[in-house]
Design an enzyme around this catalytic site. Structure first.
Site, PDB file in Angstrom:
ATOM      1  N   GLY A  10       8.755 125.191  -0.943  1.00  0.00           N
ATOM      2  CA  GLY A  10       9.764 124.579  -1.813  1.00  0.00           C
ATOM      3  C   GLY A  10       9.376 123.150  -2.148  1.00  0.00           C
ATOM      4  O   GLY A  10       8.322 122.665  -1.722  1.00  0.00           O
ATOM      5  N   TYR A 149      28.544 126.421  -0.811  1.00  0.00           N
ATOM      6  CA  TYR A 149      27.287 125.795  -0.379  1.00  0.00           C
ATOM      7  C   TYR A 149      27.567 124.800   0.754  1.00  0.00           C
ATOM      8  O   TYR A 149      26.952 124.857   1.822  1.00  0.00           O
ATOM      9  CB  TYR A 149      26.634 125.106  -1.578  1.00  0.00           C
ATOM     10  CG  TYR A 149      25.347 124.386  -1.276  1.00  0.00           C
ATOM     11  CD1 TYR A 149      24.373 124.984  -0.473  1.00  0.00           C
ATOM     12  CD2 TYR A 149      25.094 123.124  -1.796  1.00  0.00           C
ATOM     13  CE1 TYR A 149      23.179 124.326  -0.205  1.00  0.00           C
ATOM     14  CE2 TYR A 149      23.907 122.461  -1.539  1.00  0.00           C
ATOM     15  CZ  TYR A 149      22.952 123.059  -0.735  1.00  0.00           C
ATOM     16  OH  TYR A 149      21.783 122.398  -0.473  1.00  0.00           O
TER      17      TYR A 149
END
Ligand code: UDP
Length: 320
Positions: A10, A149
Site C-alpha cells: 500500500g 470505518y
C-alpha cells in the site's frame, strides 16, 4: 530485525518497507493488492532482504508462518479511504476487524511486537481540536456508513489494548492523521492526489461541501520515521499515539494552493456532499492532532511543510 508488513504494497506500507530496508532490516510483505499495488514495491523486488506474498491475512497458515519468521509485525492491511468505505461497508468492517483479530492472535503465540495502524478518523465528529489520544471519540449514527470505518478501527484499538492488558502481548497503536505523499492514489477519494490530478489535467478542482472543513496533512516520510522510532521506544508499548502534522488548511485554500503550485488554469468548483458521497453524508469540520505525546516520547518534529508535500506530489503525478 525481520519485519512483517501486512498491507506492505500500500501507500504507507511501501514507504515503510523502503525505510526498513534502508536501515538494514529484512522485510516480509503480505498484501492482497485490494487497494495496494504491485507497482508500489516493484523497485524493491530484487533486494535480497525483501520478500513479498500476494495473499490476504485471511490465509491464516501463511500469516502464522510469516509472523513466526518475524521479530515485529506492522499491521497496515485495512480498508481505507472514505469513498471506499461508503461504497463497500461490509468489506470495510470485515477486513478491518477480522484482519486485526487474526494478526493479534498469531502474534500472541510468541509475543511478537505488533504495531497497529489506526486513524484520526476514530475521533469522529469531535470538535475538541486538537485531538489528544485521551480525548473522547464522537461517532455518528450507525446508518451513516462513514462511521463504520472509525468504529472498526476503534475495535482494533480496543482489541490490541486488551491483548496487552490481559495477555502481555506488546502492541503500539499509531493514529495516522491524513498521511500523504508520492504513490498515494486518488482512487479511494483522498483529496490531495485528486486535486493534483484535476489541476494537472486543467479540469475543475472539486471541493466537497463549502470547503471550510480543514485537515492537517503529514508527509509519509515523517510518519514512517516516527513509526520506526517508536518501535525502538519501550515506553511506547501499550500506548495510543497520534502521528501527523499541525499545519491546518481548509479544503478551499488547499484547492487554491494546488492550482497555484501546479500552474493550472482549473476552476475551483463546489460539489455538495450528497453528490460526492451519499445522501446525509457527515464530514468532520476540523481535524488536527495534538502531538505532545509523540514529541515527548521520541522528539518527533515533522520536517515537511504542506507546500513541500504539494510540490512533491505534483512532481510525482507529472512524471507519471
Ligand atoms: N475532499 C474534497 N474533494 C475531493 C476529495 C475530498 O473536497 O475530491 C474533501 C473531503 O470531503 C474531506 C477532505 O477533503 O473534507 C479530506 O478528505 P480525504 O478523503 O482525503 O480524507 P479524510 O480526512 O476525509 O479522511
Amino acid at each position: 530485525m525481520r519485519a512483517l508488513i501486512t498491507g506492505g504494497a500500500g501507500f504507507i506500507g511501501s514507504h515503510l518497507s523502503e525505510a526498513l530496508l534502508d536501515a538494514g532490516h529484512h522485510v516480509l510483505v503480505l498484501d492482497n493488492l485490494s487497494t495496494g499495488s504491485i507497482d508500489n514495491i516493484s523497485h524493491l523486488k530484487g533486494q535480497p532482504r525483501f520478500e513479498y506474498f500476494i495473499d490476504s491475512v485471511d490465509n491464516e497458515p501463511l500469516l502464522a508462518e510469516l509472523v513466526d519468521r518475524s521479530d515485529v509485525v506492522f499491521h497496515l492491511a485495512a480498508a481505507v479511504g472514505v469513498k471506499l468505505i461508503v461504497e463497500q461497508p461490509v468489506h470495510t468492517i470485515e477486513t478491518n476487524v477480522h484482519g486485526t483479530e487474526v494478526v493479534l492472535k498469531h502474534a500472541n503465540k510468541k509475543k511478537k511486537l505488533v504495531i497497529i495502524a489506526s486513524t484520526s478518523e476514530v475521533y469522529g465528529k469531535s470538535t475538541d481540536v486538537p485531538f489528544r489520544e485521551d480525548s473522547d471519540l464522537v461517532l455518528g449514527p450507525t446508518p451513516k456508513h462513514r462511521w463504520a470505518y472509525a468504529c472498526s478501527k476503534a475495535i482494533d484499538e480496543f482489541l490490541a489494548l486488551a491483548y496487552w492488558k490481559e495477555r502481555k502481548l506488546p502492541v503500539i497503536i499509531v493514529r495516522f492523521f491524513n498521511t500523504v505523499g508520492p504513490r498515494q492514489t486518488g482512487q479511494y477519494g483522498m483529496v490531495i492526489p485528486n486535486f493534483v490530478c484535476q489541476a494537472l489535467a486543467n479540469q475543475p478542482i472539486t471541493v466537497f461541501g463549502d470547503g471550510t472543513q480543514s485537515r492537517a496533512f503529514a508527509h509519509v516520510h515523517d510518519v514512517v520515521g516516527a513509526v520506526l522510532k517508536l518501535v525502538g521506544e519501550p515506553a511506547a508499548v501499550g500506548q495510543v499515539i497520534n502521528i501527523g502534522n499541525t499545519e491546518e488548511v481548509s479544503m478551499r485554500e488547499l484547492a487554491e494552493r494546488v492550482r497555484e503550485l501546479s500552474g493550472s488554469t482549473s476552476p475551483v468548483t463546489f460539489v455538495p456532499y450528497d453528490q460526492a458521497y451519499e445522501a446525509g453524508f457527515e464530514d468532520m469540520p476540523r481535524r488536527v492532532p495534538d502531538l505532545t505525546k509523540v514529541k515527548a516520547m521520541i522528539g518527533y518534529e515533522p520536517r515537511h511543510s504542506l507546500d513541500d508535500i504539494l510540490v512533491q506530489v505534483i512532481e510525482y503525478f507529472r512524471k507519471k
